[in-house]
Design a protein around this motif. Structure first.
Motif, PDB file in Angstrom:
ATOM      1  N   MET A 100       3.275 -44.430  37.160  1.00 49.28           N
ATOM      2  CA  MET A 100       2.927 -43.738  35.909  1.00 49.28           C
ATOM      3  C   MET A 100       3.609 -42.371  35.860  1.00 49.28           C
ATOM      4  O   MET A 100       3.359 -41.534  36.757  1.00 49.28           O
ATOM      5  N   PRO A 101       4.483 -42.095  34.902  1.00 47.11           N
ATOM      6  CA  PRO A 101       4.727 -42.896  33.695  1.00 47.11           C
ATOM      7  C   PRO A 101       6.067 -43.632  33.690  1.00 47.11           C
ATOM      8  O   PRO A 101       6.354 -44.350  32.753  1.00 47.11           O
ATOM      9  N   GLU A 102       6.880 -43.438  34.731  1.00 50.56           N
ATOM     10  CA  GLU A 102       8.274 -43.880  34.647  1.00 50.56           C
ATOM     11  C   GLU A 102       8.410 -45.390  34.525  1.00 50.56           C
ATOM     12  O   GLU A 102       9.348 -45.886  33.888  1.00 50.56           O
ATOM     13  N   ALA A 103       7.489 -46.151  35.115  1.00 49.32           N
ATOM     14  CA  ALA A 103       7.578 -47.610  35.032  1.00 49.32           C
ATOM     15  C   ALA A 103       7.298 -48.109  33.617  1.00 49.32           C
ATOM     16  O   ALA A 103       7.562 -49.283  33.308  1.00 49.32           O
ATOM     17  N   TYR A 104       6.758 -47.244  32.763  1.00 50.65           N
ATOM     18  CA  TYR A 104       6.425 -47.650  31.384  1.00 50.65           C
ATOM     19  C   TYR A 104       7.435 -47.096  30.375  1.00 50.65           C
ATOM     20  O   TYR A 104       7.214 -47.189  29.171  1.00 50.65           O
ATOM     21  N   ARG A 105       8.512 -46.535  30.890  1.00 51.30           N
ATOM     22  CA  ARG A 105       9.550 -46.035  30.003  1.00 51.30           C
ATOM     23  C   ARG A 105      10.114 -47.207  29.184  1.00 51.30           C
ATOM     24  O   ARG A 105      10.464 -48.254  29.732  1.00 51.30           O
ATOM     25  N   GLY A 106      10.224 -47.040  27.889  1.00 54.48           N
ATOM     26  CA  GLY A 106      10.746 -48.083  27.014  1.00 54.48           C
ATOM     27  C   GLY A 106       9.710 -49.074  26.525  1.00 54.48           C
ATOM     28  O   GLY A 106      10.034 -49.963  25.730  1.00 54.48           O
TER      29      GLY A 106
END
Length: 805
Positions: A470-476
Motif C-alpha cells: 500500500m499504495p504502490e501495488a494499487y497504482r493504476g
C-alpha cells in the motif's frame, strides 16, 4: 411684437372647461409696433390726418367738424387695429398638489426588535405606535403603526399633498402601503437609494423627501454627499430615525460552529464568539438549552462566567457537552441579557444536532499481523462503545478466529456482495497484497469496484501505508482514484525513498495548528494539542513519499523537513469522493505514540479517523434516500436548494417524476413541498425555497409521504438576518442628522415624534400649473370689417347732411 393682456379672469364655472381646470383670457396683438411708436407717431398722425381732413372746411359747424374728424380717425384706427392682428389667448390652469416622497428602509435590519431603554423615547414611541411592549414589535412593524395611524404623519400630509410611498433594498420601488414592506434586504444602500430617487423625480412637483431608516448605510454612496444634491435641486430631505438612537449597548452571540452529527455519549464541542458594543468587560454566562424531537427547551449546560472583550473584539467561549439520549436536537445558545441593552434579538443563536444511537461498523483488512494492525484493531475495540469492528487477516489460517467486537461474529471471508459490504460505515485497508482480494483478476477488480461503489454511496474508506503493497501495488487501479493524495511519479519515487533513509526520525507537523482538523485534535485544549504534536508524541521513522494532496483534499499532517516542488511532504490527508469520505495515512508507525502515553492519544487518533469517515453514512437514516441542502445557514430572502436522491428497495434510482418533502418550523405543522425530477438524472429531484424571516427549518422526508410516519431523512437550515445588517444594533442618528442638514430645509426626528414633520408642510402649496393654451384670431373676423364700414357709412351720412357730397 407688443403683447397686451386686457384681462385675466378665471372662469371655473365654464362647462366647456375640463374638470379641475380654470381658464384665463388674454387679448394680444401679434403685429403691434412698440408702444412709443404708437403713442408718439401713429396716434398723433391719425389725429392730425383726421383733423386735417375737415379742419379747413370753414362752413362746417365746429361740432360737426369734430364729429366727422372723430369718425374718420376711428375708421383709420380700426384699420390699423386689424393690421396689428389682435388675438384672444385662453390659458387653462390646474391646481396640482405637490408630492411628498416617503422612502422607507426595507433591509433586514428592520426586523430587529429594540428595547428603547431611554424612558422619554420609550414613552413617545409607545404613544405614537399605540403599543405597550415595544420589544415585541420589529422596526418595520413600528414604522407602519406610527406612520399609518389615522392621525399619523401620512394622514396629515395627505390632507395637503400627494404622498408617494417607496421601499428600498437596492433601488426605490413604489408601494401602496407600508404593509408591503418585507424587511429582508441583505444590505442598506441608503445613499444609492436617495440618488436613484432624485434622478427619477424629473419635473414632478416634489415638495420634499422623507427618509425612514436606522441610518446604517453599509453599501454604496454616502447619504450626506447625496443630500447635497438635494440642496442643489431645491429639495428638503427629512429623516426619521428608526431604532434606539442612543449609543449601542449590546452583546451579540456569533456561531457557534460545531458538528451536525454526534453519537450518544460523545462529547460535542461548540466554539462560540461573543461581541460587545458598549458593554466591554461585563461578566456574562452562556447557557445551552436543548429541544429533543420538537419538545420543550430545557437547560442542559452552563458555561462558567467570563468577561467580554473590548468593543468589537470577539470573546471566544467553548461549550462541551455529551448527549446521553439519541434524537434530533435543536440547540439554543443564550448569553446574559442586560437591562440597558439596545436589542435582545442577537443574544440567542440556534443550531441543530442529531444524536445517533447507531453503532459505527468498521471493517479492517490486513495481510499480516504487523505492529500497526495489532494496536489499531485493539484500539478500535476498546476506545468507544459506539464503534464495533471486524477485522480480516488474509495471512491467518482457516481455523483462526478473526478479530471482532463482542457484538459481532468473526468473519470467514471479506464481504464480497453489495449487501454485505454496505452494512459497514467504514472500511480500513492496510498493507494488503491485491492478489489476496480474489482468486482471479476479475474477482479482484470486482472487489475494488465494489469498494468504490461503497464510497460513492456515502461510506468512508481509509488507506494505511505499508512497505509491502500500500499504495504502490494499487497504482493504476480504481483504488488509486479513491486516494486523497497524488502518488509520486515512478521516475521520482526511488530518489524520494532513498532520501527517507538519510532523514532522522521526525514528528509530523499540523498543517493548520490554529484550527486543526477533527482527526488531528487529540485534545480539546488547543495549546496542549499543539504541544503533543510538536514535542511530546514519540517521533516516527518511516513514511511513504506522495507527490501532493489532490485538488479539494485537506492535508492534516506534513513532514517537518522533507519537501518537493509542491511543498512539505503529505503524511495524512482526507478527501471527498462522491458522497463518501476517504483518508490516507502515510506511515505505519502510529503505534509508537503509545510509548509515552499508552493508548490514550493513539486510540483517540484512530477513533477520530473512524468517526470522521463514518459521518456521511451516519447522516443517512435510510439508504433509499439522500437529502441535501445547498446551505446549512442562510440569510433571509436567500434561496435554499433542496436535492433529493431517491432509490427503490433494490437501491435502484427512482423513476417517479415527483418527490415530496416537508418543511417544518419550530412548533408548527409540516408544510408539504413537491420536488421535480431532473431530466437526465434518474432518481434526482430538486426544488428551492426561501424565508423572509429568521427561523430554524427542518426539511424532512417521511415514509409514504406521511408526516405521521417514519422519518427517512432530515436536514436542517438556520435562516438568519444577514451579518452585515446585524453588525450594529443601534440607530446611526449622526448620519441621519447630517443627511437632513445637507439638504435644503430638512431636519431629523425620532420615529416617536414623526408627526411633528407635518407642521412644516401646513402652509405649502404648489403654484398653478398651465395645462393648455388656445389662441383665436380676431382681426380677420366679419365684425372687424363691419366696424370699418359702419364708421365710414356714418361719416358719409353726416357728410351728406352737411352737403359735402
Amino acid at each position: 411684437m407688443l403683447a397686451t393682456s386686457l384681462w385675466a379672469l378665471p372662469q371655473a364655472s365654464d362647462p366647456s372647461n375640463p374638470a379641475g381646470t380654470a381658464p384665463e383670457y388674454h387679448y394680444q396683438f401679434q403685429n403691434m409696433p412698440p408702444a412709443w411708436v404708437v403713442g408718439l407717431v401713429v396716434v398723433p398722425l391719425v389725429v392730425a390726418f383726421a383733423w386735417w381732413s375737415y379742419g379747413g372746411i370753414s362752413r362746417l359747424e365746429p361740432r360737426t367738424r369734430v364729429l366727422l374728424s372723430i369718425l374718420r380717425g376711428a375708421a383709420i384706427l380700426v384699420c390699423l387695429l386689424a393690421i396689428a392682428q389682435p388675438v384672444l389667448e385662453t390659458r387653462h390652469y390646474t391646481q396640482l398638489r405637490s408630492q411628498v416622497h416617503v422612502l422607507v428602509d426595507d433591509s433586514a435590519s428592520m426586523q430587529r426588535k429594540d428595547t428603547y431603554p431611554d424612558a422619554q423615547q420609550q414613552a413617545a414611541l409607545r404613544a405614537a405606535a399605540d403599543v405597550e411592549e415595544l420589544a415585541q414589535h420589529t422596526r418595520a412593524e413600528l414604522v407602519a403603526k406610527v406612520l399609518e395611524r389615522s392621525d399619523g404623519l401620512l394622514a396629515k400630509l395627505a390632507a395637503t399633498h400627494d404622498v408617494r410611498l417607496f421601499r428600498f433594498v437596492r433601488k426605490p420601488l413604489p408601494i401602496s402601503s407600508l404593509g408591503e414592506l418585507t424587511a429582508k434586504g441583505p444590505t442598506s444602500p441608503i445613499g444609492d437609494a436617495l440618488e436613484l430617487l432624485l434622478s427619477g423625480i424629473g419635473a414632478a412637483p416634489v415638495d420634499a423627501v422623507i427618509l425612514v431608516s436606522d441610518g446604517r448605510n453599509n453599501k454604496g454612496l454616502e447619504p450626506a454627499a447625496v443630500a447635497a444634491k438635494y440642496r442643489t435641486a431645491d429639495l428638503a430631505l427629512y429623516t426619521i430615525g428608526v431604532g434606539d438612537p442612543n449609543p449601542a449597548r449590546n452583546v451579540r452571540i456569533i456561531g457557534p460552529s460545531g458538528p451536525k452529527e454526534a453519537l450518544r455519549g460523545e462529547e460535542v464541542v461548540f466554539d462560540i464568539k461573543l461581541v460587545a458594543e458598549g458593554l466591554a468587560d461585563k461578566s456574562v454566562e452562556v447557557t445551552v438549552e436543548a429541544s429533543r424531537d420538537g419538545g420543550p427547551f430545557v437547560p442542559v449546560h452552563n458555561e462558567p462566567p467570563t468577561r467580554l472583550a473590548k468593543d468589537g473584539e470577539p470573546k471566544r467561549v467553548r461549550a462541551v457537552y455529551a448527549f446521553q439520549e439519541p434524537g434530533d436536537y435543536t440547540l439554543r445558545f443564550k448569553v446574559t441579557e442586560f437591562p440597558e441593552e439596545t436589542s435582545l434579538d442577537d443574544n440567542v443563536d440556534v443550531r441543530f444536532l442529531r444524536v445517533n444511537d447507531e453503532k459505527i461498523r468498521v471493517l479492517y483488512v490486513e495481510d499480516i499481523p504487523r505492529w500497526e494492525y495489532r494496536y489499531v484493531k485493539e484500539g478500535l475495540k476498546r476506545v468507544d462503545d459506539s464503534i464495533i469492528m471486524q477485522s480480516y487477516l488474509f495471512d491467518a489460517s482457516g481455523d483462526f478466529p478473526q478479530e471482532h467486537s463482542r457484538d459481532l461474529a468473526p468473519l470467514r471471508d471479506i464481504p464480497r456482495t453489495r449487501e454485505e459490504l454496505f452494512a459497514y460505515h467504514v472500511v480500513l485497508v492496510g498493507d494488503v497484497d491485491p492478489l489476496r482480494l480474489g482468486a482471479t483478476e476479475e474477482q479482484r477488480n470486482a472487489w475494488l469496484k465494489l469498494l468504490v461503489e461503497f464510497v460513492e454511496f456515502g461510506g468512508g474508506a481509509g488507506f494505511m501505508f505499508g512497505d509491502g503493497f500500500m499504495p504502490e501495488a494499487y497504482r493504476g487501479t480504481v483504488l488509486q482514484d479513491l486516494l486523497p493524495v497524488v502518488l509520486e511519479r515512478q521516475s521520482d519515487l526511488e530518489a524520494a525513498v532513498s532520501k527517507i533513509n538519510r532523514i532522522d526520525e521526525f514528528r509530523p507537523v499540523l498543517n493548520n495548528p490554529g484550527a486543526p482538523h477533527d482527526i488531528a485534535l487529540l485534545s480539546r485544549d488547543l495549546p496542549l494539542n499543539a504541544r503533543l504534536w510538536e514535542q511530546e508524541l514519540s517521533p516516527l521513522r518511516v513514511y511513504h513519499p506522495v507527490q501532493q494532496a489532490k485538488a479539494g483534499a485537506e492535508v492534516l499532517l506534513r513532514h517537518p523537513v522533507d519537501e518537493n516542488r509542491f511543498g512539505k511532504r503529505v503524511i495524512a490527508a482526507v478527501g471527498n469522493y462522491a458522497r463518501g469520505r476517504t483518508f490516507w495515512m502515510g506511515t505505519d508507525e502510529t503505534w509508537l505514540w503509545r510509548k509515552s502515553f499508552g493508548e490514550v492519544y493513539h486510540d483517540t487518533f484512530w477513533r477520530n479517523v473512524v468517526r470522521y469517515l463514518a459521518e456521511n453514512r451516519l447522516r443517512r437514516r435510510d439508504d433509499r434516500v439522500d437529502l441535501r441542502l445547498s446551505k446549512v445557514v442562510a440569510e433571509t430572502g436567500e434561496p435554499i436548494q433542496i436535492t433529493l436522491l431517491k432509490h427503490d428497495d433494490e437501491l435502484h434510482p427512482s423513476s417517479e417524476q415527483e418527490a415530496v418533502v416537508f418543511l417544518r418550523r419550530a412548533n408548527a405543522e409540516p408544510e408539504r413541498r413537491v420536488l421535480r425530477a431532473i431530466p437526465g438524472e434518474l432518481g434526482t429531484y430538486r426544488g428551492t425555497f426561501s424565508l423572509d424571516r429568521p427561523a430554524s427549518i427542518s426539511v424532512l422526508v417521511f415514509a409514504n409521504d406521511n408526516p405521521s410516519d417514519k422519518v427517512l431523512a432530515r436536514e436542517d437550515v438556520l435562516v438568519k438576518i444577514p451579518d452585515r445588517e446585524m453588525q450594529h444594533s443601534s440607530q446611526d442618528k449622526a448620519t441621519l442628522q447630517l443627511t437632513a442638514k445637507a439638504s435644503k430645509g430638512g431636519r431629523y426626528v425620532f420615529l416617536g415624534n414623526a408627526a411633528e414633520i407635518a407642521a412644516d408642510f401646513k402652509d405649502r402649496r404648489a403654484p398653478d400649473t398651465e395645462v393648455r393654451r388656445e389662441v383665436r384670431t380676431l382681426w380677420d373676423h366679419w365684425w372687424m370689417l363691419a366696424a370699418v364700414i359702419g364708421l365710414l357709412a356714418l361719416e358719409w351720412i353726416l357728410r351728406k347732411r352737411a352737403r359735402l357730397v
